[in-house]
Design a protein around this motif. Structure first.
Motif, PDB file in Angstrom:
ATOM      1  N   MET A  68       0.830  -1.205   0.000  1.00 17.07           N
ATOM      2  CA  MET A  68       0.000   0.000   0.000  1.00 17.07           C
ATOM      3  C   MET A  68       0.867   1.258   0.000  1.00 17.07           C
ATOM      4  O   MET A  68       0.548   2.235  -0.681  1.00 17.07           O
ATOM      5  CB  MET A  68      -0.946  -0.003   1.198  1.00 17.07           C
ATOM      6  CG  MET A  68      -2.073  -0.985   1.057  1.00 17.07           C
ATOM      7  SD  MET A  68      -3.094  -1.080   2.540  1.00 17.07           S
ATOM      8  CE  MET A  68      -3.921   0.475   2.447  1.00 17.07           C
ATOM      9  N   TYR A  72       0.214   3.488  -3.287  1.00 15.74           N
ATOM     10  CA  TYR A  72      -0.415   4.780  -3.053  1.00 15.74           C
ATOM     11  C   TYR A  72       0.591   5.919  -2.883  1.00 15.74           C
ATOM     12  O   TYR A  72       0.202   7.058  -2.687  1.00 15.74           O
ATOM     13  CB  TYR A  72      -1.312   4.721  -1.814  1.00 15.74           C
ATOM     14  CG  TYR A  72      -2.565   3.908  -2.016  1.00 15.74           C
ATOM     15  CD1 TYR A  72      -3.385   4.113  -3.115  1.00 15.74           C
ATOM     16  CD2 TYR A  72      -2.930   2.938  -1.109  1.00 15.74           C
ATOM     17  CE1 TYR A  72      -4.532   3.372  -3.290  1.00 15.74           C
ATOM     18  CE2 TYR A  72      -4.081   2.191  -1.278  1.00 15.74           C
ATOM     19  CZ  TYR A  72      -4.882   2.416  -2.371  1.00 15.74           C
ATOM     20  OH  TYR A  72      -6.013   1.688  -2.551  1.00 15.74           O
ATOM     21  N   TYR A 140      -7.150  10.398  -1.098  1.00 15.76           N
ATOM     22  CA  TYR A 140      -7.266   8.962  -0.890  1.00 15.76           C
ATOM     23  C   TYR A 140      -8.720   8.570  -0.668  1.00 15.76           C
ATOM     24  O   TYR A 140      -9.176   7.537  -1.146  1.00 15.76           O
ATOM     25  CB  TYR A 140      -6.417   8.503   0.302  1.00 15.76           C
ATOM     26  CG  TYR A 140      -4.930   8.623   0.065  1.00 15.76           C
ATOM     27  CD1 TYR A 140      -4.282   7.802  -0.839  1.00 15.76           C
ATOM     28  CD2 TYR A 140      -4.181   9.573   0.744  1.00 15.76           C
ATOM     29  CE1 TYR A 140      -2.925   7.912  -1.063  1.00 15.76           C
ATOM     30  CE2 TYR A 140      -2.823   9.696   0.525  1.00 15.76           C
ATOM     31  CZ  TYR A 140      -2.196   8.854  -0.376  1.00 15.76           C
ATOM     32  OH  TYR A 140      -0.858   8.974  -0.601  1.00 15.76           O
ATOM     33  N   ALA A 141      -9.455   9.400   0.072  1.00 13.04           N
ATOM     34  CA  ALA A 141     -10.871   9.118   0.331  1.00 13.04           C
ATOM     35  C   ALA A 141     -11.674   9.165  -0.963  1.00 13.04           C
ATOM     36  O   ALA A 141     -12.521   8.296  -1.213  1.00 13.04           O
ATOM     37  CB  ALA A 141     -11.427  10.111   1.347  1.00 13.04           C
ATOM     38  N   ARG A 144     -10.771   6.135  -3.065  1.00 13.29           N
ATOM     39  CA  ARG A 144     -11.379   4.922  -2.493  1.00 13.29           C
ATOM     40  C   ARG A 144     -12.856   4.833  -2.861  1.00 13.29           C
ATOM     41  O   ARG A 144     -13.377   3.745  -3.093  1.00 13.29           O
ATOM     42  CB  ARG A 144     -11.200   4.932  -0.983  1.00 13.29           C
ATOM     43  CG  ARG A 144     -11.619   3.649  -0.330  1.00 13.29           C
ATOM     44  CD  ARG A 144     -11.102   3.593   1.094  1.00 13.29           C
ATOM     45  NE  ARG A 144     -11.656   2.503   1.832  1.00 13.29           N
ATOM     46  CZ  ARG A 144     -11.270   1.243   1.737  1.00 13.29           C
ATOM     47  NH1 ARG A 144     -10.305   0.935   0.913  1.00 13.29           N
ATOM     48  NH2 ARG A 144     -11.824   0.315   2.460  1.00 13.29           N
ATOM     49  N   SER A 145     -13.554   5.961  -2.929  1.00 11.85           N
ATOM     50  CA  SER A 145     -14.968   5.934  -3.291  1.00 11.85           C
ATOM     51  C   SER A 145     -15.176   5.594  -4.763  1.00 11.85           C
ATOM     52  O   SER A 145     -16.225   5.071  -5.136  1.00 11.85           O
ATOM     53  CB  SER A 145     -15.625   7.275  -2.949  1.00 11.85           C
ATOM     54  OG  SER A 145     -15.136   8.292  -3.806  1.00 11.85           O
ATOM     55  N   MET A 147     -13.024   3.556  -6.567  1.00  8.67           N
ATOM     56  CA  MET A 147     -12.528   2.206  -6.834  1.00  8.67           C
ATOM     57  C   MET A 147     -13.570   1.146  -6.476  1.00  8.67           C
ATOM     58  O   MET A 147     -14.365   1.329  -5.558  1.00  8.67           O
ATOM     59  CB  MET A 147     -11.246   1.950  -6.028  1.00  8.67           C
ATOM     60  CG  MET A 147     -10.084   2.795  -6.461  1.00  8.67           C
ATOM     61  SD  MET A 147      -8.675   2.705  -5.354  1.00  8.67           S
ATOM     62  CE  MET A 147      -8.182   1.023  -5.509  1.00  8.67           C
ATOM     63  N   LYS A 149     -14.601  -2.780  -5.165  1.00  9.72           N
ATOM     64  CA  LYS A 149     -14.109  -3.621  -4.064  1.00  9.72           C
ATOM     65  C   LYS A 149     -12.931  -4.469  -4.524  1.00  9.72           C
ATOM     66  O   LYS A 149     -11.973  -4.664  -3.785  1.00  9.72           O
ATOM     67  CB  LYS A 149     -15.218  -4.532  -3.534  1.00  9.72           C
ATOM     68  CG  LYS A 149     -16.244  -3.816  -2.720  1.00  9.72           C
ATOM     69  CD  LYS A 149     -17.281  -4.791  -2.203  1.00  9.72           C
ATOM     70  CE  LYS A 149     -18.339  -4.056  -1.417  1.00  9.72           C
ATOM     71  NZ  LYS A 149     -19.352  -4.972  -0.875  1.00  9.72           N
ATOM     72  N   ARG A 152      -9.849  -2.315  -4.656  1.00  9.72           N
ATOM     73  CA  ARG A 152      -9.348  -2.007  -3.313  1.00  9.72           C
ATOM     74  C   ARG A 152      -8.641  -3.208  -2.702  1.00  9.72           C
ATOM     75  O   ARG A 152      -7.639  -3.059  -2.004  1.00  9.72           O
ATOM     76  CB  ARG A 152     -10.482  -1.545  -2.405  1.00  9.72           C
ATOM     77  CG  ARG A 152     -10.935  -0.138  -2.696  1.00  9.72           C
ATOM     78  CD  ARG A 152     -11.841   0.389  -1.606  1.00  9.72           C
ATOM     79  NE  ARG A 152     -13.036  -0.396  -1.410  1.00  9.72           N
ATOM     80  CZ  ARG A 152     -14.233  -0.107  -1.880  1.00  9.72           C
ATOM     81  NH1 ARG A 152     -14.401   0.992  -2.582  1.00  9.72           N
ATOM     82  NH2 ARG A 152     -15.267  -0.867  -1.631  1.00  9.72           N
ATOM     83  N   LEU A 155      -5.481  -4.068  -5.224  1.00  9.49           N
ATOM     84  CA  LEU A 155      -4.658  -2.896  -5.522  1.00  9.49           C
ATOM     85  C   LEU A 155      -4.200  -2.889  -6.981  1.00  9.49           C
ATOM     86  O   LEU A 155      -3.117  -2.417  -7.306  1.00  9.49           O
ATOM     87  CB  LEU A 155      -3.463  -2.797  -4.582  1.00  9.49           C
ATOM     88  CG  LEU A 155      -3.778  -2.574  -3.111  1.00  9.49           C
ATOM     89  CD1 LEU A 155      -2.503  -2.546  -2.293  1.00  9.49           C
ATOM     90  CD2 LEU A 155      -4.566  -1.296  -2.899  1.00  9.49           C
ATOM     91  N   TYR A 161      -5.331   6.719 -11.896  1.00  9.27           N
ATOM     92  CA  TYR A 161      -5.686   6.953 -10.500  1.00  9.27           C
ATOM     93  C   TYR A 161      -4.484   7.488  -9.723  1.00  9.27           C
ATOM     94  O   TYR A 161      -4.631   8.347  -8.853  1.00  9.27           O
ATOM     95  CB  TYR A 161      -6.199   5.685  -9.837  1.00  9.27           C
ATOM     96  CG  TYR A 161      -7.586   5.250 -10.275  1.00  9.27           C
ATOM     97  CD1 TYR A 161      -8.359   6.018 -11.136  1.00  9.27           C
ATOM     98  CD2 TYR A 161      -8.124   4.069  -9.817  1.00  9.27           C
ATOM     99  CE1 TYR A 161      -9.611   5.609 -11.530  1.00  9.27           C
ATOM    100  CE2 TYR A 161      -9.388   3.655 -10.202  1.00  9.27           C
ATOM    101  CZ  TYR A 161     -10.126   4.437 -11.054  1.00  9.27           C
ATOM    102  OH  TYR A 161     -11.379   4.040 -11.438  1.00  9.27           O
TER     103      TYR A 161
END
Length: 179
Positions: A68, A72, A140-141, A144-145, A147, A149, A152, A155, A161
């Motif tokens: 991660m 990220y 990041y938030a 994440r919304s 992407m 499941k 996530r 990865l 992104y």
């Protein structure tokens, strides 16, 4: 791309590292457990199952957090790895207090050395090209919304992104645009 990146190859590398480290550590655990405990009523198989499950879980968490941090481009996750190692090391100190022998001392010393090295890497991470950009947490938030499941968990997601994380430009979040 690099090691443990946001591709199928990176995911395969992650699974390979988790599998190999788990096999090696479980092998050492079973070998040590089999030699150390030769008294009646002791179940080496039961200890091996419990120990291998714990080793797999801890290995998975450690490698996942490392991936991660790489995917990220967030050097603060490295500090989370250090905190994770610190908790394990504190448990090692308790084990050292309970059984003060050479094996436990070596194990606890190795854990603390790894913890210190991790915090030093976190401190020096800004020098690495991958971690030069300071990415605000709200990006990041938002990412994440967007992407799925599956993305996530694995990865595995498009490079656009990552461009969004670096620039904050929401055009990289749209499905139709290729950049």
């Amino acid at each position: 791309m690099g090691f443990l990146d946001n591709t199928k190859g990176g995911f395969a590398e992650e699974m390979l590292v988790i599998s190999l480290v788990t096999i090696v550590l479980v092998g050492l655990f079973i070998y040590y457990d089999d030699i150390a405990h030769h008294y009646p009523g002791h179940s080496v198989v039961q200890d091996a199952i419990i120990g291998s499950t714990l080793v797999f879980f801890l290995t998975f968490l450690f490698v996942r957090m490392a991936r991660m941090a790489i995917v990220y481009r967030n050097r603060k996750v490295i500090y989370a790895i250090g905190a994770f190692l610190t908790m394990i090391s504190l448990g090692g100190i308790g084990a050292l207090y309970m059984t003060p022998d050479l094996d436990t001392t070596i194990f606890v010393s190795a854990l603390w050395a790894l913890t210190i090295i991790t915090f030093l890497i976190g401190k020096m991470a800004k020098r690495f090209k991958r971690f030069k950009v300071d990415i605000p947490p709200e990006r990041y938030a938002v990412l994440r919304s967007v992407m799925t499941k599956r993305q996530r968990f694995t990865l595995i997601f498009p490079d656009r992104y990552i461009k969004y994380l670096e620039t904050g430009d929401e055009k990289y979040l749209k499905e139709g645009e290729k950049n």
